[in-house]
Design a protein around this motif. Structure first.
Motif, PDB file in Angstrom:
ATOM      1  N   VAL A 141      -5.116  -3.362  -3.811  1.00 46.54           N
ATOM      2  CA  VAL A 141      -6.068  -4.082  -2.962  1.00 46.54           C
ATOM      3  C   VAL A 141      -5.945  -3.521  -1.553  1.00 46.54           C
ATOM      4  CG1 VAL A 141      -6.814  -6.312  -2.087  1.00 46.54           C
ATOM      5  CG2 VAL A 141      -5.859  -6.136  -4.399  1.00 46.54           C
ATOM      6  N   ALA A 142      -7.036  -2.951  -1.038  1.00 45.74           N
ATOM      7  CA  ALA A 142      -7.026  -2.327   0.286  1.00 45.74           C
ATOM      8  C   ALA A 142      -8.114  -2.942   1.154  1.00 45.74           C
ATOM      9  CB  ALA A 142      -7.235  -0.829   0.167  1.00 45.74           C
ATOM     10  N   GLU A 143      -7.816  -3.062   2.451  1.00 44.98           N
ATOM     11  CA  GLU A 143      -8.788  -3.572   3.418  1.00 44.98           C
ATOM     12  C   GLU A 143      -9.098  -2.489   4.435  1.00 44.98           C
ATOM     13  OE1 GLU A 143      -9.229  -6.904   6.971  1.00 44.98           O
ATOM     14  OE2 GLU A 143      -7.958  -7.363   5.232  1.00 44.98           O
ATOM     15  N   ALA A 144     -10.390  -2.229   4.631  1.00 49.24           N
ATOM     16  CA  ALA A 144     -10.833  -1.162   5.532  1.00 49.24           C
ATOM     17  C   ALA A 144     -10.855  -1.629   6.983  1.00 49.24           C
ATOM     18  CB  ALA A 144     -12.216  -0.683   5.130  1.00 49.24           C
ATOM     19  N   VAL A 145     -10.646  -0.699   7.875  1.00 46.41           N
ATOM     20  CA  VAL A 145     -10.785  -0.940   9.310  1.00 46.41           C
ATOM     21  C   VAL A 145     -12.272  -1.040   9.652  1.00 46.41           C
ATOM     22  CG1 VAL A 145     -10.422   0.056  11.598  1.00 46.41           C
ATOM     23  CG2 VAL A 145      -8.631   0.234   9.860  1.00 46.41           C
ATOM     24  N   GLU A 146     -12.632  -1.978  10.512  1.00 46.62           N
ATOM     25  CA  GLU A 146     -14.015  -2.086  10.964  1.00 46.62           C
ATOM     26  C   GLU A 146     -14.437  -0.791  11.649  1.00 46.62           C
ATOM     27  OE1 GLU A 146     -16.849  -4.986  13.739  1.00 46.62           O
ATOM     28  OE2 GLU A 146     -14.655  -5.225  13.752  1.00 46.62           O
ATOM     29  N   GLY A 147     -15.604  -0.280  11.277  1.00 43.49           N
ATOM     30  CA  GLY A 147     -16.114   0.951  11.865  1.00 43.49           C
ATOM     31  C   GLY A 147     -15.647   2.217  11.178  1.00 43.49           C
ATOM     32  N   SER A 148     -14.927   2.098  10.081  1.00 50.98           N
ATOM     33  CA  SER A 148     -14.436   3.280   9.368  1.00 50.98           C
ATOM     34  C   SER A 148     -15.565   3.922   8.552  1.00 50.98           C
ATOM     35  CB  SER A 148     -13.270   2.904   8.454  1.00 50.98           C
ATOM     36  OG  SER A 148     -13.620   1.826   7.599  1.00 50.98           O
ATOM     37  N   ASP A 149     -15.577   5.260   8.515  1.00 45.15           N
ATOM     38  CA  ASP A 149     -16.622   5.955   7.760  1.00 45.15           C
ATOM     39  C   ASP A 149     -16.287   7.445   7.698  1.00 45.15           C
ATOM     40  OD1 ASP A 149     -18.911   6.288   6.277  1.00 45.15           O
ATOM     41  OD2 ASP A 149     -20.310   5.916   7.914  1.00 45.15           O
ATOM     42  N   TYR A 150     -16.986   8.149   6.807  1.00 47.52           N
ATOM     43  CA  TYR A 150     -16.987   9.605   6.761  1.00 47.52           C
ATOM     44  C   TYR A 150     -18.440  10.071   6.817  1.00 47.52           C
ATOM     45  CZ  TYR A 150     -12.060   9.936   5.453  1.00 47.52           C
ATOM     46  OH  TYR A 150     -10.691   9.880   5.461  1.00 47.52           O
ATOM     47  N   TRP A 151     -18.762  10.896   7.805  1.00 52.18           N
ATOM     48  CA  TRP A 151     -20.106  11.449   7.951  1.00 52.18           C
ATOM     49  C   TRP A 151     -20.059  12.573   8.975  1.00 52.18           C
ATOM     50  CZ3 TRP A 151     -24.471  10.811   5.221  1.00 52.18           C
ATOM     51  CH2 TRP A 151     -25.644  11.354   5.734  1.00 52.18           C
ATOM     52  N   GLN A 152     -20.855  13.616   8.750  1.00 52.36           N
ATOM     53  CA  GLN A 152     -20.909  14.740   9.674  1.00 52.36           C
ATOM     54  C   GLN A 152     -22.343  15.077  10.075  1.00 52.36           C
ATOM     55  OE1 GLN A 152     -18.311  16.546  11.107  1.00 52.36           O
ATOM     56  NE2 GLN A 152     -17.016  14.940  10.224  1.00 52.36           N
ATOM     57  N   LYS A 153     -22.727  14.688  11.269  1.00 53.67           N
ATOM     58  CA  LYS A 153     -23.880  15.200  12.025  1.00 53.67           C
ATOM     59  C   LYS A 153     -25.265  14.861  11.479  1.00 53.67           C
ATOM     60  CE  LYS A 153     -21.324  19.383  13.493  1.00 53.67           C
ATOM     61  NZ  LYS A 153     -20.287  19.453  12.450  1.00 53.67           N
ATOM     62  N   THR A 154     -25.602  15.235  10.233  1.00 53.60           N
ATOM     63  CA  THR A 154     -26.994  15.299   9.790  1.00 53.60           C
ATOM     64  C   THR A 154     -27.781  14.012  10.057  1.00 53.60           C
ATOM     65  OG1 THR A 154     -26.363  16.810   8.041  1.00 53.60           O
ATOM     66  CG2 THR A 154     -28.492  15.765   7.819  1.00 53.60           C
ATOM     67  N   MET A 155     -28.967  14.133  10.586  1.00 54.03           N
ATOM     68  CA  MET A 155     -29.944  13.104  10.905  1.00 54.03           C
ATOM     69  C   MET A 155     -29.452  12.168  11.991  1.00 54.03           C
ATOM     70  SD  MET A 155     -32.289  10.616   8.519  1.00 54.03           S
ATOM     71  CE  MET A 155     -31.210   9.201   8.371  1.00 54.03           C
ATOM     72  N   TYR A 156     -28.298  11.516  11.760  1.00 57.28           N
ATOM     73  CA  TYR A 156     -27.820  10.538  12.741  1.00 57.28           C
ATOM     74  C   TYR A 156     -27.198  11.207  13.964  1.00 57.28           C
ATOM     75  CZ  TYR A 156     -28.368   7.402   8.761  1.00 57.28           C
ATOM     76  OH  TYR A 156     -28.869   6.703   7.700  1.00 57.28           O
ATOM     77  N   GLY A 157     -26.739  12.446  13.819  1.00 62.69           N
ATOM     78  CA  GLY A 157     -26.134  13.140  14.949  1.00 62.69           C
ATOM     79  C   GLY A 157     -24.657  12.873  15.125  1.00 62.69           C
ATOM     80  N   PHE A 158     -24.214  11.665  14.750  1.00 61.03           N
ATOM     81  CA  PHE A 158     -22.810  11.328  14.987  1.00 61.03           C
ATOM     82  C   PHE A 158     -21.894  11.934  13.932  1.00 61.03           C
ATOM     83  CE2 PHE A 158     -24.565   7.369  12.921  1.00 61.03           C
ATOM     84  CZ  PHE A 158     -23.992   7.552  11.683  1.00 61.03           C
ATOM     85  N   GLN A 159     -20.592  11.896  14.235  1.00 59.71           N
ATOM     86  CA  GLN A 159     -19.560  12.339  13.312  1.00 59.71           C
ATOM     87  C   GLN A 159     -18.531  11.221  13.165  1.00 59.71           C
ATOM     88  OE1 GLN A 159     -19.355  16.277  15.736  1.00 59.71           O
ATOM     89  NE2 GLN A 159     -18.232  16.654  13.843  1.00 59.71           N
ATOM     90  N   HIS A 160     -18.198  10.869  11.928  1.00 56.32           N
ATOM     91  CA  HIS A 160     -17.150   9.893  11.654  1.00 56.32           C
ATOM     92  C   HIS A 160     -16.167  10.509  10.662  1.00 56.32           C
ATOM     93  CE1 HIS A 160     -19.002   6.652  13.843  1.00 56.32           C
ATOM     94  NE2 HIS A 160     -20.106   6.719  13.136  1.00 56.32           N
ATOM     95  N   ASP A 161     -14.897  10.429  10.983  1.00 54.70           N
ATOM     96  CA  ASP A 161     -13.874  10.973  10.081  1.00 54.70           C
ATOM     97  C   ASP A 161     -12.661  10.062  10.027  1.00 54.70           C
ATOM     98  OD1 ASP A 161     -12.824  11.391  12.585  1.00 54.70           O
ATOM     99  OD2 ASP A 161     -12.695  13.577  12.412  1.00 54.70           O
ATOM    100  N   ASN A 162     -12.923   8.741  10.109  1.00 53.80           N
ATOM    101  CA  ASN A 162     -11.832   7.767  10.152  1.00 53.80           C
ATOM    102  C   ASN A 162     -11.830   6.829   8.948  1.00 53.80           C
ATOM    103  OD1 ASN A 162     -14.181   6.422  10.880  1.00 53.80           O
ATOM    104  ND2 ASN A 162     -13.181   5.122  12.407  1.00 53.80           N
ATOM    105  N   GLY A 163     -12.480   7.245   7.847  1.00 57.28           N
ATOM    106  CA  GLY A 163     -12.435   6.450   6.629  1.00 57.28           C
ATOM    107  C   GLY A 163     -11.063   6.514   5.977  1.00 57.28           C
ATOM    108  N   HIS A 164     -10.918   5.796   4.875  1.00 56.55           N
ATOM    109  CA  HIS A 164      -9.616   5.668   4.209  1.00 56.55           C
ATOM    110  C   HIS A 164      -9.704   6.295   2.821  1.00 56.55           C
ATOM    111  CE1 HIS A 164      -9.115   2.828   7.441  1.00 56.55           C
ATOM    112  NE2 HIS A 164     -10.100   2.082   6.955  1.00 56.55           N
ATOM    113  N   ALA A 165      -9.036   7.426   2.633  1.00 59.77           N
ATOM    114  CA  ALA A 165      -8.993   8.092   1.332  1.00 59.77           C
ATOM    115  C   ALA A 165      -7.536   8.247   0.921  1.00 59.77           C
ATOM    116  CB  ALA A 165      -9.672   9.457   1.400  1.00 59.77           C
ATOM    117  N   LEU A 166      -7.217   7.802  -0.277  1.00 59.44           N
ATOM    118  CA  LEU A 166      -5.869   7.914  -0.831  1.00 59.44           C
ATOM    119  C   LEU A 166      -5.853   9.160  -1.706  1.00 59.44           C
ATOM    120  CD1 LEU A 166      -3.088   6.499  -1.004  1.00 59.44           C
ATOM    121  CD2 LEU A 166      -3.946   5.299  -3.022  1.00 59.44           C
ATOM    122  N   LEU A 167      -5.223  10.222  -1.220  1.00 55.09           N
ATOM    123  CA  LEU A 167      -5.406  11.547  -1.802  1.00 55.09           C
ATOM    124  C   LEU A 167      -4.151  12.086  -2.473  1.00 55.09           C
ATOM    125  CD1 LEU A 167      -7.394  13.115   1.172  1.00 55.09           C
ATOM    126  CD2 LEU A 167      -8.330  12.243  -0.986  1.00 55.09           C
TER     127      LEU A 167
END
Length: 205
Positions: A26-52
Motif C-alpha cells: 500500500v503506497a501513498e503518492a505525494v501531491e503533485g507527483s507525476d512523470y511527463w516531458q514537455k509535449t503540448m503542456y510544455g512542463f516537465q515532471h519527474d517526481n513520480g514514484h516508481a518502484l524499480l
C-alpha cells in the motif's frame, strides 16, 4: 512465473508512505507527483514514484493493483519501464473526467499520450504487462473479469552493452498530479516468459 518481493525494488522518489501487508504493498503518492516531458503542456515532471528492479529482455514484467482508491482527476498507477530520465514508458490506469482510462505515455525526450476509457473496469483488480520483442515493447492490460487487451506496441530499442545487460528497469508506479491522499494497493509484481507474438495472448496466472 517469478514473483518479485517489494523490498527488492528501489523507489525513484520516495512516496509519502509504502507499507507491505502480507502479499500487498500500500503506497501513498505525494501531491503533485507525476512523470511527463514537455509535449503540448510544455512542463516537465519527474517526481513520480516508481518502484524499480532490473528488467532484461528474456522476461516479461507484470504489475497488478486495485482501483478502489481512484477518485480524482489524473490519479494514476501501473507499470513503469525505465531506461533513463528522458527515455521511459508508463502504462496503466488514469482517472480522467471521472472515468478510468487505460493508456500509456511513451517518452523519448518528449512524451506522448494514448488512452481509452474502460468504465467497465471500475473497482476491479488490474494487471499491466510489458514484454519486449525486437526493438519494441508490447503493452497489455486485463482484469479478473476481462481478457488481455493490447494497449500499445511502442519503440523500446535499448540493446545490451558489453556487460550483456540493457540497464533497463521496470516495476509498479503511482502518481497524484492534483491532490494529496491518493493511495494504491499493489497486489502482485512478477516476471514471466515473454510474449511469443503480438497476436497471441499470454497465459493468465
Amino acid at each position: 512465473m517469478r514473483f518479485i518481493e517489494w523490498q527488492n525494488g528501489v523507489w525513484s522518489h520516495e512516496p509519502v508512505s509504502s507499507v507491505a501487508l502480507a502479499d500487498q504493498l500500500v503506497a501513498e503518492a505525494v501531491e503533485g507527483s507525476d512523470y511527463w516531458q514537455k509535449t503540448m503542456y510544455g512542463f516537465q515532471h519527474d517526481n513520480g514514484h516508481a518502484l524499480l528492479a532490473p528488467w532484461e529482455r528474456e522476461e516479461a514484467m507484470e504489475v497488478s493493483f486495485t482501483l478502489d482508491g481512484f477518485t480524482e482527476l489524473y490519479d494514476q498507477a501501473g507499470i513503469m519501464l525505465w531506461h533513463s530520465e528522458d527515455q521511459w514508458i508508463k502504462a496503466g490506469i488514469e482517472l480522467n473526467d471521472g472515468v478510468p482510462h487505460v493508456g500509456a505515455v511513451v517518452t523519448d525526450g518528449y512524451s506522448d499520450w494514448s488512452l481509452s476509457p474502460v468504465p467497465e473496469w471500475a473497482g476491479e483488480e488490474i494487471t499491466l504487462r510489458a514484454s519486449r520483442m525486437k526493438d519494441a515493447v508490447i503493452l497489455r492490460a486485463r482484469t479478473g473479469n476481462h481478457p488481455w487487451r493490447t494497449i500499445r506496441v511502442a519503440r523500446f530499442p535499448y540493446e545490451t552493452g558489453e556487460t550483456g545487460k540493457t540497464g533497463s528497469q521496470a516495476g509498479p508506479f503511482l502518481c497524484a498530479p492534483t491532490r494529496a491522499g491518493f493511495q494504491v494497493t499493489f497486489t502482485r509484481w512478477a516476471a514471466s516468459a515473454p510474449d511469443i507474438d503480438v497476436h497471441t495472448d499470454p497465459p493468465v496466472r
